[in-house]
Design an enzyme around this catalytic site. Sequence first.
Site, PDB file in Angstrom:
ATOM      1  N   ASP A  10      -0.741 -34.895  35.886  1.00 27.98           N
ATOM      2  CA  ASP A  10      -1.185 -33.505  35.913  1.00 27.98           C
ATOM      3  C   ASP A  10      -2.621 -33.471  35.389  1.00 27.98           C
ATOM      4  O   ASP A  10      -3.040 -34.364  34.644  1.00 27.98           O
ATOM      5  CB  ASP A  10      -0.250 -32.672  35.029  1.00 27.98           C
ATOM      6  CG  ASP A  10      -0.770 -31.275  34.803  1.00 27.98           C
ATOM      7  OD1 ASP A  10      -0.969 -30.549  35.797  1.00 27.98           O
ATOM      8  OD2 ASP A  10      -0.999 -30.913  33.628  1.00 27.98           O
ATOM      9  N   ASP A  12      -4.689 -30.329  33.990  1.00 33.58           N
ATOM     10  CA  ASP A  12      -4.973 -29.506  32.807  1.00 33.58           C
ATOM     11  C   ASP A  12      -3.863 -29.631  31.765  1.00 33.58           C
ATOM     12  O   ASP A  12      -2.691 -29.390  32.054  1.00 33.58           O
ATOM     13  CB  ASP A  12      -5.160 -28.048  33.220  1.00 33.58           C
ATOM     14  CG  ASP A  12      -6.307 -27.885  34.206  1.00 33.58           C
ATOM     15  OD1 ASP A  12      -7.413 -28.339  33.881  1.00 33.58           O
ATOM     16  OD2 ASP A  12      -6.087 -27.350  35.307  1.00 33.58           O
ATOM     17  N   TYR A  21      -8.380 -21.858  34.517  1.00 29.83           N
ATOM     18  CA  TYR A  21      -9.295 -21.466  35.601  1.00 29.83           C
ATOM     19  C   TYR A  21     -10.698 -22.073  35.488  1.00 29.83           C
ATOM     20  O   TYR A  21     -11.619 -21.602  36.138  1.00 29.83           O
ATOM     21  CB  TYR A  21      -9.405 -19.934  35.705  1.00 29.83           C
ATOM     22  CG  TYR A  21      -8.084 -19.241  35.859  1.00 29.83           C
ATOM     23  CD1 TYR A  21      -7.286 -19.447  36.975  1.00 29.83           C
ATOM     24  CD2 TYR A  21      -7.610 -18.384  34.868  1.00 29.83           C
ATOM     25  CE1 TYR A  21      -6.059 -18.822  37.116  1.00 29.83           C
ATOM     26  CE2 TYR A  21      -6.382 -17.752  35.005  1.00 29.83           C
ATOM     27  CZ  TYR A  21      -5.619 -17.975  36.119  1.00 29.83           C
ATOM     28  OH  TYR A  21      -4.400 -17.347  36.248  1.00 29.83           O
ATOM     29  N   CYS A  91      -2.992 -27.736  44.815  1.00 30.56           N
ATOM     30  CA  CYS A  91      -2.380 -26.633  45.559  1.00 30.56           C
ATOM     31  C   CYS A  91      -3.129 -25.346  45.252  1.00 30.56           C
ATOM     32  O   CYS A  91      -3.230 -24.960  44.085  1.00 30.56           O
ATOM     33  CB  CYS A  91      -0.903 -26.496  45.159  1.00 30.56           C
ATOM     34  SG  CYS A  91      -0.166 -24.960  45.785  1.00 30.56           S
ATOM     35  N   HIS A  93      -2.172 -22.305  46.280  1.00 31.28           N
ATOM     36  CA  HIS A  93      -1.292 -21.162  46.550  1.00 31.28           C
ATOM     37  C   HIS A  93      -0.699 -20.552  45.282  1.00 31.28           C
ATOM     38  O   HIS A  93      -0.548 -21.217  44.270  1.00 31.28           O
ATOM     39  CB  HIS A  93      -0.147 -21.598  47.473  1.00 31.28           C
ATOM     40  CG  HIS A  93      -0.618 -22.260  48.715  1.00 31.28           C
ATOM     41  ND1 HIS A  93      -0.379 -23.581  48.994  1.00 31.28           N
ATOM     42  CD2 HIS A  93      -1.365 -21.784  49.756  1.00 31.28           C
ATOM     43  CE1 HIS A  93      -0.935 -23.892  50.156  1.00 31.28           C
ATOM     44  NE2 HIS A  93      -1.540 -22.821  50.636  1.00 31.28           N
ATOM     45  N   CYS A 106       4.952 -22.003  48.982  1.00 35.02           N
ATOM     46  CA  CYS A 106       4.583 -23.215  49.716  1.00 35.02           C
ATOM     47  C   CYS A 106       5.420 -24.387  49.212  1.00 35.02           C
ATOM     48  O   CYS A 106       6.180 -24.263  48.263  1.00 35.02           O
ATOM     49  CB  CYS A 106       3.092 -23.511  49.507  1.00 35.02           C
ATOM     50  SG  CYS A 106       2.721 -23.894  47.779  1.00 35.02           S
ATOM     51  N   CYS A 108       3.829 -27.188  48.258  1.00 31.26           N
ATOM     52  CA  CYS A 108       2.930 -28.042  47.474  1.00 31.26           C
ATOM     53  C   CYS A 108       2.734 -27.568  46.040  1.00 31.26           C
ATOM     54  O   CYS A 108       2.249 -28.339  45.205  1.00 31.26           O
ATOM     55  CB  CYS A 108       1.580 -28.199  48.177  1.00 31.26           C
ATOM     56  SG  CYS A 108       0.689 -26.682  48.563  1.00 31.26           S
ATOM     57  N   ASP A 135       2.409 -31.983  31.253  1.00 28.40           N
ATOM     58  CA  ASP A 135       2.588 -31.301  29.971  1.00 28.40           C
ATOM     59  C   ASP A 135       3.542 -30.114  30.032  1.00 28.40           C
ATOM     60  O   ASP A 135       3.741 -29.449  29.012  1.00 28.40           O
ATOM     61  CB  ASP A 135       1.228 -30.851  29.418  1.00 28.40           C
ATOM     62  CG  ASP A 135       0.549 -29.816  30.317  1.00 28.40           C
ATOM     63  OD1 ASP A 135       0.655 -29.936  31.565  1.00 28.40           O
ATOM     64  OD2 ASP A 135      -0.068 -28.874  29.784  1.00 28.40           O
TER      65      ASP A 135
END
EC number: 3.1.3.-
Length: 195
Positions: A10, A12, A21, A91, A93, A106, A108, A135
Amino acid sequence: MALIPAVFLDKDGTVLADEPYNVEPARMAYAAGARAGLRVLAASGAPLIVISNQPGVARGRFAPQALARVHTRLAAMFAAAGARLAGFYWCPHDPRGTVAAYSRVCACRKPQPGLLLQAAREHRVDLGRSWFIGDILDDVEAGNRAGCRTVLLDVGNETEWRSGPCRTPTVTMPDLEQAARHVARAVAEAGREAA
């Protein structure tokens, strides 16, 4: 050509300090233990592939093109740690988004395994011998659904603790460095067994 194990990560809260963001490369920083962890994982020889939900696209926080600079900076951070970023899959979405083109369900968006399955096809990965480190339990679920073994970094970012049949990690670790040591040993053992 034989399939190989990979380590999925992963972004973040796992590789990077969690800053929601953020698409500004100058503000990207390693999470605790991440630089040392990437060095350990690089020594395993397994491709390192980042899998990330980027709902900021669907929520209108940034354009998808902004993630090209994130990819470039992420690759440089891997290199600075002595590792190579083999792939960055994200992703855009979110069914609660405000940008119509991306506001949908979705396959993904984690906890769905779509990005891992795509990466596995493109990099000839044996998912059964691979690991996903994240995490939160959505990372764990995505990895488990894809057939990987999974590590939950217990760093305080999982707040919901929703249980489910695919939401139990193989192991829980306090940071990426310790997770990397565990995973690197497991990848080496799996390689010896395959040989």
